[in-house]
Design a protein around this motif. Structure first.
Motif, PDB file in Angstrom:
ATOM      1  N   ARG A 291       0.962  -1.171   0.066  1.00 23.40           N
ATOM      2  CA  ARG A 291      -0.069   0.104  -0.042  1.00 23.40           C
ATOM      3  C   ARG A 291       0.893   1.292  -0.077  1.00 23.40           C
ATOM      4  NH1 ARG A 291      -5.182   0.074   0.987  1.00 23.40           N
ATOM      5  NH2 ARG A 291      -5.040   2.186   0.291  1.00 23.40           N
ATOM      6  N   LEU A 292       1.943   1.085   0.618  1.00 23.94           N
ATOM      7  CA  LEU A 292       2.846   2.543   0.664  1.00 23.94           C
ATOM      8  C   LEU A 292       3.341   2.652  -0.795  1.00 23.94           C
ATOM      9  CD1 LEU A 292       4.672   2.083   4.263  1.00 23.94           C
ATOM     10  CD2 LEU A 292       3.067   3.610   3.528  1.00 23.94           C
ATOM     11  N   PHE A 293       3.788   1.552  -1.484  1.00 26.75           N
ATOM     12  CA  PHE A 293       4.351   1.657  -2.706  1.00 26.75           C
ATOM     13  C   PHE A 293       3.479   2.199  -3.470  1.00 26.75           C
ATOM     14  CE2 PHE A 293       7.785  -1.853  -1.714  1.00 26.75           C
ATOM     15  CZ  PHE A 293       8.507  -0.717  -2.054  1.00 26.75           C
ATOM     16  N   ILE A 294       2.129   1.676  -3.352  1.00 26.52           N
ATOM     17  CA  ILE A 294       0.966   2.510  -4.143  1.00 26.52           C
ATOM     18  C   ILE A 294       0.892   3.689  -3.977  1.00 26.52           C
ATOM     19  CG2 ILE A 294      -1.506   2.359  -4.752  1.00 26.52           C
ATOM     20  CD1 ILE A 294      -1.397  -0.913  -4.288  1.00 26.52           C
ATOM     21  N   GLY A 295       0.878   4.248  -2.564  1.00 26.38           N
ATOM     22  CA  GLY A 295       0.756   5.680  -2.537  1.00 26.38           C
ATOM     23  C   GLY A 295       1.877   6.484  -2.707  1.00 26.38           C
ATOM     24  N   PHE A 296       3.227   5.907  -2.835  1.00 27.52           N
ATOM     25  CA  PHE A 296       4.161   6.605  -3.299  1.00 27.52           C
ATOM     26  C   PHE A 296       4.091   6.672  -4.779  1.00 27.52           C
ATOM     27  CE2 PHE A 296       5.632   6.392   0.885  1.00 27.52           C
ATOM     28  CZ  PHE A 296       5.728   7.810   1.337  1.00 27.52           C
ATOM     29  N   GLY A 297       3.172   5.935  -5.442  1.00 26.97           N
ATOM     30  CA  GLY A 297       3.235   5.860  -7.001  1.00 26.97           C
ATOM     31  C   GLY A 297       4.473   4.923  -7.632  1.00 26.97           C
ATOM     32  N   LEU A 298       5.000   4.134  -6.845  1.00 27.49           N
ATOM     33  CA  LEU A 298       6.026   3.020  -7.435  1.00 27.49           C
ATOM     34  C   LEU A 298       5.419   1.832  -7.746  1.00 27.49           C
ATOM     35  CD1 LEU A 298       8.715   3.429  -4.275  1.00 27.49           C
ATOM     36  CD2 LEU A 298       8.877   4.531  -6.792  1.00 27.49           C
ATOM     37  N   MET A 299       3.984   1.639  -7.740  1.00 27.03           N
ATOM     38  CA  MET A 299       3.347   0.428  -8.132  1.00 27.03           C
ATOM     39  C   MET A 299       1.920   0.795  -8.474  1.00 27.03           C
ATOM     40  SD  MET A 299       4.154  -2.887  -5.760  1.00 27.03           S
ATOM     41  CE  MET A 299       6.066  -3.400  -5.976  1.00 27.03           C
ATOM     42  N   THR A 300       1.594   0.275  -9.807  1.00 20.44           N
ATOM     43  CA  THR A 300       0.358   0.771 -10.141  1.00 20.44           C
ATOM     44  C   THR A 300      -0.854  -0.495  -9.983  1.00 20.44           C
ATOM     45  OG1 THR A 300       0.783   0.175 -12.340  1.00 20.44           O
ATOM     46  CG2 THR A 300       0.896   2.396 -11.586  1.00 20.44           C
ATOM     47  N   MET A 301      -1.033  -0.994  -8.758  1.00 22.01           N
ATOM     48  CA  MET A 301      -2.067  -2.148  -8.556  1.00 22.01           C
ATOM     49  C   MET A 301      -3.196  -1.728  -7.754  1.00 22.01           C
ATOM     50  SD  MET A 301      -0.029  -4.776  -6.148  1.00 22.01           S
ATOM     51  CE  MET A 301       1.431  -4.788  -7.059  1.00 22.01           C
ATOM     52  N   ASP A 302      -4.434  -2.276  -7.813  1.00 22.04           N
ATOM     53  CA  ASP A 302      -5.462  -2.187  -6.988  1.00 22.04           C
ATOM     54  C   ASP A 302      -5.185  -2.758  -5.618  1.00 22.04           C
ATOM     55  OD1 ASP A 302      -6.058  -4.547  -7.555  1.00 22.04           O
ATOM     56  OD2 ASP A 302      -7.837  -4.174  -8.693  1.00 22.04           O
ATOM     57  N   GLN A 303      -6.256  -2.378  -4.725  1.00 17.69           N
ATOM     58  CA  GLN A 303      -5.926  -3.096  -3.362  1.00 17.69           C
ATOM     59  C   GLN A 303      -6.332  -4.378  -3.227  1.00 17.69           C
ATOM     60  OE1 GLN A 303      -8.542  -1.025  -0.778  1.00 17.69           O
ATOM     61  NE2 GLN A 303      -8.026  -2.354   1.188  1.00 17.69           N
ATOM     62  N   SER A 304      -7.370  -5.108  -4.143  1.00 16.88           N
ATOM     63  CA  SER A 304      -7.571  -6.295  -4.274  1.00 16.88           C
ATOM     64  C   SER A 304      -5.962  -7.213  -4.537  1.00 16.88           C
ATOM     65  CB  SER A 304      -8.519  -6.632  -5.142  1.00 16.88           C
ATOM     66  OG  SER A 304      -8.394  -6.414  -6.438  1.00 16.88           O
ATOM     67  N   PHE A 305      -5.417  -6.434  -5.501  1.00 17.04           N
ATOM     68  CA  PHE A 305      -4.370  -7.292  -6.198  1.00 17.04           C
ATOM     69  C   PHE A 305      -3.149  -7.631  -5.125  1.00 17.04           C
ATOM     70  CE2 PHE A 305      -0.807  -8.024  -8.901  1.00 17.04           C
ATOM     71  CZ  PHE A 305      -1.305  -9.097  -9.850  1.00 17.04           C
ATOM     72  N   ALA A 306      -3.025  -6.359  -4.383  1.00 14.72           N
ATOM     73  CA  ALA A 306      -2.136  -6.259  -3.031  1.00 14.72           C
ATOM     74  C   ALA A 306      -2.267  -6.891  -2.172  1.00 14.72           C
ATOM     75  CB  ALA A 306      -2.275  -4.841  -2.592  1.00 14.72           C
ATOM     76  N   LEU A 307      -3.872  -7.419  -1.761  1.00 11.88           N
ATOM     77  CA  LEU A 307      -4.273  -8.372  -0.795  1.00 11.88           C
ATOM     78  C   LEU A 307      -4.042  -9.828  -1.320  1.00 11.88           C
ATOM     79  CD1 LEU A 307      -5.791  -8.804   1.734  1.00 11.88           C
ATOM     80  CD2 LEU A 307      -7.908  -8.762   0.366  1.00 11.88           C
TER      81      LEU A 307
END
Length: 453
Positions: free
Chosen positions: A269-285
């Motif tokens: 979630r931190l990677f997504i927040g900083f823009g390093l990853m472009t995946m949704d929450q379900s994929f991170a889960l």
């Protein structure tokens, strides 16, 4: 000459050591014959043992399921049994059956949800990766060519090697890895005997959960019938210790895996927040569930979870997959060196060093099964050796406390007490002492001769 009377006749008395020697020789001969027989029939015995394991596999599956679900059963039974016992005459019996069914349903639901979350997305990601592999290889080739454009010789040699390597990778994936993966998945799904064994194992686990108190009472009854009271009490204490160690290890490993799964989700979630990853929450889960579940397997578990997770992220972006690999390496270093040894060492009574030793030793001998049970098994063996050493020391009147043996101290042969050793000197043999005495005597004679002269 007079004949020797009855009192004067010499009497033959058998020496006791003759009998001991004969008995020892007989035992050695019998033992050698048994060893030779076992070596000759070892393949047949091993095949019979494998057949027996195949027959008993439903009971093995059932016992493992029941043992893993035992904490859930105990938690439900503590809540349900008092209420049913107050309202119904056979409330205890009904509570056992109800808790057994609920426990199995919870276990099946958890496994089913995990498989439903992981397997479809994993299969889709693998085939998507295979379809996009040529594009990924071309992107890497273009990036390397742009990086080495100022060095044409190095660029030409590297691209030649890279093309050969990429072609081998594509051939391996298409001709070996993918057919084996499809065969493995279809084999697991369509194996009727395995599904039948698992189904029978679920029924056996239901019986074990419902009748575990009866089985324990029968085992205790048999133990008291075969051994003395003191020995039977020691055996039951040892069995209780083994259960406590294995249960503590399983609980500790589940807690460790839960923490790692949560940390993985927070990190993504931190990677997504900083823009390093472009995946949704379900994929991170989904990725976090894979990492947390596979982390239950010691040592190799993190790598098993990281490989499919990296494949899933590589479908989105190879650069993001590199970020994920670096993050997982850091996370697993934290788990392997700090969190995991701390939790497992406390739950099994072993230090961090012995936890790592047990995982490597039993994992190298028995594979994944050894890695799963190596730590609690080594904890039981370690405890048994410790008890034997402590018992031998107490029989000699010596201390069994490890702290008493720290530092440069030795036991005094006369008093049996520890004495401080000021200077560590290597022991001198009798031959060296004689040589030193001869040199001292020769030196003294030489000095006396010099005085006379």
């Amino acid at each position: 000459m007079e004949e020797p009377t009855r009192q004067n006749k010499p009497k033959f008395r058998a020496q006791p050591h003759y009998f001991q020697w004969g008995l020892t020789a007989f035992c050695v001969i019998v033992s050698s014959a048994v060893v030779v027989f076992l070596l000759q029939w070892l393949p047949t015995i091993w095949n019979m043992f494998q057949d027996l394991l195949g027959i008993l596999s439903p009971f093995i599956y059932g016992f493992i399921m029941a043992y893993l679900l035992m904490p859930v059963f105990n938690a439900l039974y503590k809540r349900i049994q008092p209420r049913l016992a107050r309202r119904m005459k056979n409330g205890t019996r009904v509570a056992k059956g109800l808790c057994s069914i609920l426990t199995l349903l919870i276990g099946i639901a958890v496994v089913g949800v995990l498989l439903w979350m992981v397997l479809p997305q994993l299969v889709v990601s693998i085939f998507s990766l295979l379809e996009s592999m040529d594009d990924y290889l071309n992107e890497i080739s273009s990036w390397v060519a742009g990086l080495l454009k100022d060095n044409p010789v190095i660029e030409r040699n590297f691209l030649q090697i890279y093309e050969e390597f990429s072609q081998q990778i594509v051939n391996w994936v298409q001709n070996i890895a993918l057919p084996q993966l499809v065969e493995l998945m279809t084999g697991v799904v369509t194996t009727v005997s395995v599904l039948f064994d698992i189904l029978i194992g679920i029924i056996i686990a239901l019986y074990i959960l419902n009748s575990k108190d009866t089985f324990c009472a029968q085992a205790k009854k048999m133990t008291y019938s075969l051994f003395s009271i003191d020995r039977a009490n020691r055996i039951m204490s040892r069995v209780a210790y083994v259960h406590r160690v294995f249960g503590g290890f399983i609980t500790g490993k589940l807690i460790d895996s839960l923490i790692i799964g949560l940390l993985c989700f927070i990190g993504l979630r931190l990677f997504i927040g900083f823009g390093l990853m472009t995946m949704d929450q379900s994929f991170a889960l989904l990725i976090s569930v894979i990492i947390g579940v596979t982390n239950i397997i010691p040592f190799f578990g993190p790598f098993i979870g990281a490989i499919p997770s990296t494949i899933l992220i590589m479908v989105i972006s190879p650069v993001q997959a590199v970020y994920f690999v670096l993050f997982i390496l850091a996370l697993q270093q934290f788990d392997g060196n700090i969190l995991g040894p701390k939790i497992l060492g406390n739950s099994t009574g072993l230090s961090s060093f012995w936890v790592m030793f047990a995982i490597l030793l039993f994992g190298g001998i028995f594979g994944f099964a050894g890695m799963a049970v190596g730590v609690p098994l080594f904890a039981v063996l370690y405890s048994a050796v410790t008890e034997v050493v402590s018992s031998l020391l107490k029989k000699r009147g010596l201390s069994a406390d490890t702290n008493d043996y720290r530092g440069p101290r030795r036991l005094d042969p006369a008093t049996g007490e520890f004495v401080e050793v000021k200077e560590e000197r290597p022991p001198v043999s009798a031959k060296e002492r004689r040589r030193a005495a001869e040199r001292a005597r020769a030196q003294k004679q030489q000095e006396e001769q010099n005085k006379k002269d």
